[in-house]
Design a protein around this motif. Structure first.
Motif, PDB file in Angstrom:
ATOM      1  N   GLU A 180       0.846  -1.197   0.000  1.00 32.67           N
ATOM      2  CA  GLU A 180       0.000   0.000   0.000  1.00 32.67           C
ATOM      3  C   GLU A 180       0.878   1.243   0.000  1.00 32.67           C
ATOM      4  O   GLU A 180       1.702   1.419   0.900  1.00 32.67           O
ATOM      5  CB  GLU A 180      -0.916   0.016   1.227  1.00 32.67           C
ATOM      6  CG  GLU A 180      -1.852  -1.176   1.331  1.00 32.67           C
ATOM      7  CD  GLU A 180      -2.864  -1.202   0.198  1.00 32.67           C
ATOM      8  OE1 GLU A 180      -3.177  -0.126  -0.345  1.00 32.67           O
ATOM      9  OE2 GLU A 180      -3.344  -2.299  -0.145  1.00 32.67           O
TER      10      GLU A 180
ATOM     11  N   ARG B 221       1.876  -6.189  -5.004  1.00 33.72           N
ATOM     12  CA  ARG B 221       0.543  -6.712  -5.336  1.00 33.72           C
ATOM     13  C   ARG B 221       0.632  -7.833  -6.372  1.00 33.72           C
ATOM     14  O   ARG B 221      -0.074  -8.843  -6.280  1.00 33.72           O
ATOM     15  CB  ARG B 221      -0.341  -5.578  -5.857  1.00 33.72           C
ATOM     16  CG  ARG B 221      -0.811  -4.611  -4.764  1.00 33.72           C
ATOM     17  CD  ARG B 221      -1.501  -3.406  -5.376  1.00 33.72           C
ATOM     18  NE  ARG B 221      -2.069  -2.542  -4.345  1.00 33.72           N
ATOM     19  CZ  ARG B 221      -3.358  -2.473  -4.053  1.00 33.72           C
ATOM     20  NH1 ARG B 221      -4.233  -3.225  -4.719  1.00 33.72           N
ATOM     21  NH2 ARG B 221      -3.804  -1.658  -3.113  1.00 33.72           N
TER      22      ARG B 221
ATOM     23  N   GLU C 177      -2.258 -10.579  -7.698  1.00 36.73           N
ATOM     24  CA  GLU C 177      -3.326  -9.650  -8.087  1.00 36.73           C
ATOM     25  C   GLU C 177      -3.282  -9.384  -9.591  1.00 36.73           C
ATOM     26  O   GLU C 177      -2.216  -9.394 -10.214  1.00 36.73           O
ATOM     27  CB  GLU C 177      -3.175  -8.338  -7.308  1.00 36.73           C
ATOM     28  CG  GLU C 177      -4.355  -7.396  -7.440  1.00 36.73           C
ATOM     29  CD  GLU C 177      -4.300  -6.267  -6.422  1.00 36.73           C
ATOM     30  OE1 GLU C 177      -4.757  -5.153  -6.766  1.00 36.73           O
ATOM     31  OE2 GLU C 177      -3.811  -6.499  -5.306  1.00 36.73           O
TER      32      GLU C 177
ATOM     33  N   ALA D 119      -5.767  -4.306 -12.274  1.00 40.12           N
ATOM     34  CA  ALA D 119      -6.348  -3.877 -11.003  1.00 40.12           C
ATOM     35  C   ALA D 119      -5.276  -3.280 -10.096  1.00 40.12           C
ATOM     36  O   ALA D 119      -5.498  -2.262  -9.423  1.00 40.12           O
ATOM     37  CB  ALA D 119      -7.030  -5.057 -10.311  1.00 40.12           C
TER      38      ALA D 119
ATOM     39  N   THR E 277      -4.194   0.188 -11.497  1.00 39.78           N
ATOM     40  CA  THR E 277      -5.248   1.186 -11.303  1.00 39.78           C
ATOM     41  C   THR E 277      -5.321   1.636  -9.850  1.00 39.78           C
ATOM     42  O   THR E 277      -5.389   2.836  -9.557  1.00 39.78           O
ATOM     43  CB  THR E 277      -6.612   0.612 -11.737  1.00 39.78           C
ATOM     44  OG1 THR E 277      -6.542   0.249 -13.113  1.00 39.78           O
ATOM     45  CG2 THR E 277      -7.709   1.640 -11.543  1.00 39.78           C
ATOM     46  N   ALA E 278      -5.280   0.677  -8.917  1.00 32.65           N
ATOM     47  CA  ALA E 278      -5.397   1.021  -7.502  1.00 32.65           C
ATOM     48  C   ALA E 278      -4.210   1.846  -7.020  1.00 32.65           C
ATOM     49  O   ALA E 278      -4.381   2.867  -6.335  1.00 32.65           O
ATOM     50  CB  ALA E 278      -5.526  -0.259  -6.674  1.00 32.65           C
TER      51      ALA E 278
ATOM     52  N   THR F 134      -3.976   6.030  -6.133  1.00 29.04           N
ATOM     53  CA  THR F 134      -3.632   6.529  -4.800  1.00 29.04           C
ATOM     54  C   THR F 134      -2.398   7.424  -4.818  1.00 29.04           C
ATOM     55  O   THR F 134      -2.391   8.512  -4.248  1.00 29.04           O
ATOM     56  CB  THR F 134      -3.370   5.337  -3.856  1.00 29.04           C
ATOM     57  OG1 THR F 134      -4.547   4.527  -3.784  1.00 29.04           O
ATOM     58  CG2 THR F 134      -3.019   5.823  -2.451  1.00 29.04           C
TER      59      THR F 134
END
Length: 319
Positions: free
Chosen positions: A185, A263, A268, A272, A275-276, A280
């Protein structure tokens, strides 16, 4: 030392090493002769230290400039390099008791033990843990959270490092990148890291004597950070605003790549993940005079553009 040592000094060191007399000669030498021996070993050792220790370390730190060579090392990195070379020199002058035909080859086998021992000794001298590890009680106090437990170890490592983080107490920028690697993250702001560091310190303070000995005391031995520029004194701008913006974007891109790779390693979907993370990390960055939300949303919503971005990211990551 690199400039004053001559070929004769290096030749003399090699001859003593071949005869198994290097350590004994150093132990019996007077100051002037000892300085010549140290200079000769230093001349042989420093290229090995830079190639085997400094350069790989700078690559791991993502200091591409420092990895180019000695002239490009940043001041704190240069200090670390000299500390490592001095450690190898001291080790050689104490341990080279047997005949050594290939001095470079022998030194190469001694780089790690010499530098690790010296590093631990310097940490011990200021009260820091020589081998920072997470105590079981501290892990329990942090609820076993992987990132907070890792951050606790980073705190224990940092208090024993002579360098400072500029005017900051903690190297939050570096820890932000590490947090991204561990959690996948990206860190949107420093406030989160500030709270997490304080959470770790609060847990450490539950053992006051331990905290004083291994955190407060070594932290107090660091040199004082540089005082900030007074608010009423105009700052000297050494680079243009566009260069600062480029540097900021490069840092964000590095953080985004780390988060995306984490990720992807978890299985993952690439689109996706991209994009995530991009949404952010770059949510507040956009070209001049273009609202960031509109620009970013448009780029990520366009499947063709998104596919191109994903392809580029995967190429950079070597996937």
């Amino acid at each position: 030392m690199l400039d004053t040592t001559g070929p004769a000094d290096v030749a003399g060191v090699r001859r003593l090493a071949r005869d198994g007399l290097l350590a004994g000669s150093a132990a019996a030498a007077r100051p002037r002769a000892l300085a010549r021996l140290r200079g000769g070993v230093y001349t042989v050792a420093w290229p090995l230290v830079f190639t085997r220790i400094t350069k790989p370390l700078e690559h791991r730190r993502r200091h591409a400039d420092c990895a180019r060579g000695l002239p490009w090392l940043r001041p704190d990195c240069l200090d670390g390099f000299h500390d490592d070379v001095e450690a190898v020199v001291e080790h050689a002058l104490r341990r080279a008791t047997d005949p050594i035909e290939n001095l470079e080859g022998w030194l190469a086998t001694r780089l790690t033990p010499a530098t690790v021992d010296a590093h631990r000794r310097r940490r011990g001298e200021i009260g820091a843990l020589q081998r920072p590890r997470l105590p079981a009680w501290l892990g329990d106090a942090l609820g076993g959270d992987p990132w907070l437990c890792d951050l606790a170890v980073q705190v224990l490592v940092w208090v024993g490092v002579p360098a400072t983080a500029g005017a900051e107490l903690w190297p939050l920028d570096g820890w932000a990148a590490r947090r991204t690697e561990i959690t996948g993250e990206p860190v949107a702001g420093r406030e989160l890291l500030d709270r997490e560091v304080e959470q770790v310190l609060t847990a450490m303070r539950t053992r006051p004597a331990w905290h004083t000995a291994h955190v407060e005391r070594p932290l107090g031995r660091k040199q004082a950070p540089v005082a900030p520029t007074p608010a009423d004194f105009p700052a000297l701008e050494l680079v243009g605003a566009h260069e600062l913006a480029d540097a900021r974007l490069a840092g964000l891109a590095e953080q985004a790549l780390q988060a995306i790779e984490t990720r992807l390693n978890r299985g993952e979907d690439p689109a996706a993940a991209v994009t995530a993370v991009i949404g952010t990390v770059f949510g507040e960055q956009s070209p001049d005079d273009v609202p960031s939300d509109d620009w970013l949303a448009a780029a990520l919503a366009d499947q063709e553009r998104l596919a191109g971005i994903v392809e580029t990211v995967l190429a950079v990551l070597g996937r």
